[in-house]
Motif scaffolding. Structure first.
Motif, PDB file in Angstrom:
ATOM      1  N   SER A 194       1.776   2.490   8.213  1.00  0.00           N
ATOM      2  CA  SER A 194       1.602   1.162   8.763  1.00  0.00           C
ATOM      3  C   SER A 194       2.377   0.650   9.733  1.00  0.00           C
ATOM      4  O   SER A 194       3.459   1.394   9.831  1.00  0.00           O
ATOM      5  CB  SER A 194       1.553   0.095   7.574  1.00  0.00           C
ATOM      6  N   PRO A 195       2.328  -0.425  10.348  1.00  0.00           N
ATOM      7  CA  PRO A 195       3.328  -0.755  11.410  1.00  0.00           C
ATOM      8  C   PRO A 195       4.807  -0.954  10.932  1.00  0.00           C
ATOM      9  O   PRO A 195       5.781  -0.728  11.889  1.00  0.00           O
ATOM     10  CB  PRO A 195       2.867  -1.938  11.986  1.00  0.00           C
ATOM     11  N   SER A 248      -0.081   7.988   9.383  1.00  0.00           N
ATOM     12  CA  SER A 248      -0.780   7.368   8.212  1.00  0.00           C
ATOM     13  C   SER A 248       0.228   6.185   7.840  1.00  0.00           C
ATOM     14  O   SER A 248       0.056   5.764   6.935  1.00  0.00           O
ATOM     15  CB  SER A 248      -0.939   8.340   7.308  1.00  0.00           C
ATOM     16  N   GLY A 306      -6.401   6.361   6.409  1.00  0.00           N
ATOM     17  CA  GLY A 306      -5.886   4.887   6.690  1.00  0.00           C
ATOM     18  C   GLY A 306      -4.276   4.870   6.728  1.00  0.00           C
ATOM     19  O   GLY A 306      -3.714   5.854   6.839  1.00  0.00           O
ATOM     20  N   THR A 307      -3.810   3.812   6.690  1.00  0.00           N
ATOM     21  CA  THR A 307      -2.289   3.833   6.760  1.00  0.00           C
ATOM     22  C   THR A 307      -1.843   3.030   5.512  1.00  0.00           C
ATOM     23  O   THR A 307      -2.362   2.232   4.861  1.00  0.00           O
ATOM     24  CB  THR A 307      -2.045   2.792   8.216  1.00  0.00           C
ATOM     25  N   TRP A 308      -0.356   3.294   5.272  1.00  0.00           N
ATOM     26  CA  TRP A 308       0.257   2.863   4.000  1.00  0.00           C
ATOM     27  C   TRP A 308       1.843   2.322   4.324  1.00  0.00           C
ATOM     28  O   TRP A 308       2.387   2.861   5.485  1.00  0.00           O
ATOM     29  CB  TRP A 308       0.382   4.031   3.194  1.00  0.00           C
ATOM     30  N   ASP A 309       2.044   1.305   3.750  1.00  0.00           N
ATOM     31  CA  ASP A 309       3.532   0.924   3.798  1.00  0.00           C
ATOM     32  C   ASP A 309       4.702   1.837   3.428  1.00  0.00           C
ATOM     33  O   ASP A 309       5.785   1.932   3.657  1.00  0.00           O
ATOM     34  CB  ASP A 309       3.580  -0.240   3.220  1.00  0.00           C
ATOM     35  N   ARG A 338       0.930  -1.143  -0.030  1.00  0.00           N
ATOM     36  CA  ARG A 338      -0.047   0.026   0.000  1.00  0.00           C
ATOM     37  C   ARG A 338       0.831   1.333  -0.096  1.00  0.00           C
ATOM     38  O   ARG A 338       1.714   1.420   1.073  1.00  0.00           O
ATOM     39  CB  ARG A 338      -0.890   0.145   1.322  1.00  0.00           C
ATOM     40  N   LYS A 354       8.248   3.624  11.149  1.00  0.00           N
ATOM     41  CA  LYS A 354       7.928   2.688  12.019  1.00  0.00           C
ATOM     42  C   LYS A 354       8.591   1.666  12.298  1.00  0.00           C
ATOM     43  O   LYS A 354       9.243   1.161  11.073  1.00  0.00           O
ATOM     44  CB  LYS A 354       6.273   2.481  11.950  1.00  0.00           C
ATOM     45  N   GLY A 372       5.725   0.831   8.212  1.00  0.00           N
ATOM     46  CA  GLY A 372       5.932   1.855   7.132  1.00  0.00           C
ATOM     47  C   GLY A 372       6.869   2.676   7.181  1.00  0.00           C
ATOM     48  O   GLY A 372       7.483   2.938   8.119  1.00  0.00           O
TER      49      GLY A 372
END
Ligand code: SAM
Length: 273
Positions: free
Chosen positions: A165-166, A163, A134-137, A76, A268, A168
């Motif tokens: 991802s864990p 925004s 949402g969240t993104w890589d 993503r 992250k 990202g």
């Protein structure tokens, strides 16, 4: 000596990036231009080619950053802001299977990218504290912090951080020391009297901002209250980022994107997570 899980996976995902890169270069990009784009004009063939080359250079930095941070191929990807797809078209060609979000303040940009590059259309707000996408890589933020005043600068960093991802990472571009040289010796980002307002603040505290003149803002950027030239020193940036525990700083390079903008990479998990 024990080998960490990331180190063990490194050869396999670097091979994946190589395969994606080969196919990207072989197949090329969609060169369709946004008919409503007023920011990019092509008086000569060189300018048109340069527009596309800047996108290729963005992919070099993106892949290098992902590899250096030890991250697998992103599923993503958020292009924030997407503008008229200068970078989006490359992200689509480089990562054909990824879900790509195209987010901008102007609906015409968002719609163009969605129709040409199959992006998820995401309309932004000037006040990013009110935006949730949402969240993104991977988040690529090209040429936005180069235009924002200090308060919006940090709310943009905050928006990007929350925004991710864990696992990202964000690749974010800035205008730094080299831009002072460009203004004095190469080409004008803005009239000298305005530039000197930002230059003075930059020398005082490491960050300087000045708005574009009112005519330019009215003709090109009428959805923004404040938009101009932002100059960011590495020290001021690192000082601010090092106060944010929910991210870790992964890299910084000066005069990198298009031999011009500085690039900071952060991501992250956070520094103590
Ligand atoms: C210089 S362009 C860069 C676009 C693209 N990243 C590129 O490299 O071509 C800056 C973009 O930021 C967008 N923008 C400004 N403020 C924004 C905000 N709050 N949210 C999303 N996009 C914004 C503008 O509409 C414009 O498309």
């Amino acid at each position: 000596m024990s080998i960490s899980p990331v180190s063990r996976r490194f050869p396999s995902f670097s091979a994946k990036y190589m395969a994606l890169w080969e196919s990207y270069i072989k197949n090329g990009i969609d060169e369709t231009l946004d008919p409503t784009d007023k920011e990019n004009e092509f008086p000569t063939a060189w300018h048109r080619q340069h527009y596309f080359d800047v996108g290729y250079d963005a992919m070099r930095i993106v892949v290098q950053s992902l590899l250096c941070a030890g991250r697998d191929v992103p599923q993503r990807i958020l292009d924030f802001p997407c503008g008229s797809g200068r970078v989006t078209r490359h992200l689509r060609a480089m990562f054909p299977d990824a879900q790509i979000g195209g987010c901008d303040l102007y609906a015409s940009h968002v719609d163009f990218c969605a129709s040409r590059f199959a992006t998820v259309p995401l309309l932004s707000k000037e006040n990013l504290d009110q935006l949730d996408v949402g969240t993104w890589d991977l988040i690529f933020c090209g040429s936005l912090l180069t235009h924002l005043p200090e308060a919006l600068f940090w709310s943009t960093i905050d928006f990007i951080s929350r925004s991710l991802s864990p696992s990202g990472i964000a690749v974010v571009t800035l205008e730094g020391r080299h831009v002072l040289h460009i203004q004095d010796h190469k080409w004008k980002l803005i009239e000298d009297d305005l530039f000197d307002v930002a230059r003075h603040q930059y020398h005082e505290k490491g960050f300087g901002f000045v708005d574009y003149n009112t005519d330019l803002r009215a003709s090109l950027f009428n959805a923004q209250e404040s938009y101009g030239v932002a100059l960011t020193s590495p020290g001021w940036l690192m000082n601010g980022l090092s106060k944010l525990d929910d991210i870790r700083i992964l890299g910084f390079s000066e005069r990198d994107w298009d031999d011009h903008q500085d690039v900071v990479v952060f991501g992250k998990p956070g520094v103590n997570a």
